[in-house]
Design a protein around this motif. Structure first.
Motif, PDB file in Angstrom:
ATOM      1  N   CYS A  41       0.847  -1.191   0.000  1.00  0.00           N
ATOM      2  CA  CYS A  41       0.000   0.000   0.000  1.00  0.00           C
ATOM      3  C   CYS A  41       0.889   1.249   0.000  1.00  0.00           C
ATOM      4  O   CYS A  41       1.805   1.357   0.810  1.00  0.00           O
ATOM      5  CB  CYS A  41      -0.885   0.000   1.251  1.00  0.00           C
ATOM      6  N   HIS A  72       0.268   4.085   1.033  1.00  0.00           N
ATOM      7  CA  HIS A  72       0.037   4.960   2.197  1.00  0.00           C
ATOM      8  C   HIS A  72       0.660   4.379   3.468  1.00  0.00           C
ATOM      9  O   HIS A  72       1.428   5.039   4.152  1.00  0.00           O
ATOM     10  CB  HIS A  72      -1.456   5.194   2.406  1.00  0.00           C
ATOM     11  N   CYS A  73       0.294   3.109   3.790  1.00  0.00           N
ATOM     12  CA  CYS A  73       0.764   2.554   5.060  1.00  0.00           C
ATOM     13  C   CYS A  73       1.885   1.529   4.858  1.00  0.00           C
ATOM     14  O   CYS A  73       2.385   0.955   5.824  1.00  0.00           O
ATOM     15  CB  CYS A  73      -0.398   1.918   5.828  1.00  0.00           C
ATOM     16  N   CYS A 124      -7.744   0.341   1.249  1.00  0.00           N
ATOM     17  CA  CYS A 124      -6.704  -0.544   1.777  1.00  0.00           C
ATOM     18  C   CYS A 124      -7.247  -1.270   2.999  1.00  0.00           C
ATOM     19  O   CYS A 124      -7.886  -0.664   3.855  1.00  0.00           O
ATOM     20  CB  CYS A 124      -5.470   0.278   2.138  1.00  0.00           C
ATOM     21  N   CYS A 139      -5.063   0.299   6.361  1.00  0.00           N
ATOM     22  CA  CYS A 139      -5.201   1.682   6.826  1.00  0.00           C
ATOM     23  C   CYS A 139      -6.506   2.327   6.381  1.00  0.00           C
ATOM     24  O   CYS A 139      -6.848   3.421   6.843  1.00  0.00           O
ATOM     25  CB  CYS A 139      -4.005   2.527   6.376  1.00  0.00           C
TER      26      CYS A 139
HETATM   27 ZN   LIG Z   1      -2.736   1.096   3.508  1.00  0.00          ZN
END
Ligand SMILES: [Zn+2]
Length: 298
Positions: A43, A45-46, A68, A71
């Motif tokens: 991912c 983002h996380c 996701c 997150c």
């Molecule tokens: Zn994520």
């Protein structure tokens, strides 16, 4: 029919690979760097690694509800969009080329067509997928990787020679997507000259645009793309693709100005419009010219 559905599914899987290629692309480095392409997907983002069940094209996106699993951040529509487009091209390009040359599906599937023809279909698939990557990468990074221009240029030369050695089989006038209208538009009957001409006219035209606009409208990247694409499409097909791209780009630019999402000075990537022009020329070239002449009473 089943054959094209299978191609679509295979295309979805290829689309996932394209997503990795596009997401991990670094305009400073090489497009096909093994180091960047290896390693598990995660991912953005996380950074959580994705499970195998989260890597299924399109379906994972739907089952995860576009978020996701770790997150909860939204996953970009860009991913399923790329996968579906790639799937469509996998199925549509062989379908288009078979129609274009009048090769029935049964003949194609039972190996009844000449062997050079299977190579031609395969090369058109590579060309189409390369154009798709060109559009998606330019859309995301405002640059067209040299590797893709080189692929287009070399495959363009290859395709020209393949057609040159099989001029009238399995159908006449199949050296251009204009079909018989090529006789009106091109000074040459020789397919090699036509493709060289497409490359030269395209390259010179964009070079002039770069010089005249002092690099504000177009860049040298567009000149390289034109040289490569002209070799693939040949003349007059290249001219139609460029014309469509300017009309589509003009409409889109005006729309963005009206909606005030972009100002006069904002950059708009050109390649996606050009690639749209290429695909419309491939799929509808003959119909567009036929309709154009009919409109003016010929
Ligand atoms: Zn994520």
């Amino acid at each position: 029919m089943i054959f094209y559905i299978l191609l679509f599914i295979l295309g979805l899987a290829f689309g996932s690979f394209f997503n990795v290629l596009i997401l991990r692309y670094d305009p400073e480095g090489s497009l096909f760097s093994f180091k960047r392409l290896s390693g598990r997907s995660h991912c953005p983002h996380c950074s959580k690694e994705l499970k195998p069940s989260e890597l299924i094209p399109v379906l994972s996106f739907i089952f995860l509800g576009g978020r996701c699993s770790s997150c909860g951040e939204r996953i970009s529509f860009f991913y399923p969009f790329t996968e579906i487009l790639t799937g469509l091209f996998f199925a549509l390009v062989p379908f288009l080329i078979n129609n274009f040359y009048g090769v029935p599906e049964s003949t194609f599937l039972t190996g009844g067509a000449p062997s050079w023809y299977y190579l031609l279909v395969f090369l058109w698939l590579i060309i189409s997928l390369t154009f798709l990557l060109v559009a998606l990468i330019d859309f995301k990074y405002y640059v067209v990787p040299d590797e893709l221009n080189l692929i287009l240029f070399l495959v363009g030369i290859f395709v020209s020679f393949l057609i040159f050695f099989h001029p009238n089989s399995p159908a006449p006038f199949r050296t251009s997507f204009f079909e018989n209208y090529i006789l009106i538009f091109s000074p040459f009957e020789n397919v090699l000259w036509n493709h060289l001409l497409g490359s030269l006219i395209g390259g010179i035209f964009f070079l002039l645009l770069v010089v005249l606009s002092r690099g504000k409208g177009m860049g040298f990247g567009d000149v390289k793309l034109a040289l490569a694409s002209g070799m693939v499409l040949g003349w007059p097909d290249m001219g139609l693709a460029v014309a469509i791209s300017f009309i589509a780009g003009g409409f889109f630019g005006a729309l963005l100005l009206l909606l005030k999402t972009k100002g006069m000075k904002d950059k708009i990537p050109y390649a996606p419009f050009f690639v749209l022009g290429v695909f419309l020329t491939m799929f509808l070239g003959h119909s567009i010219i036929f309709g154009y002449f009919k409109l003016f009473g010929f």
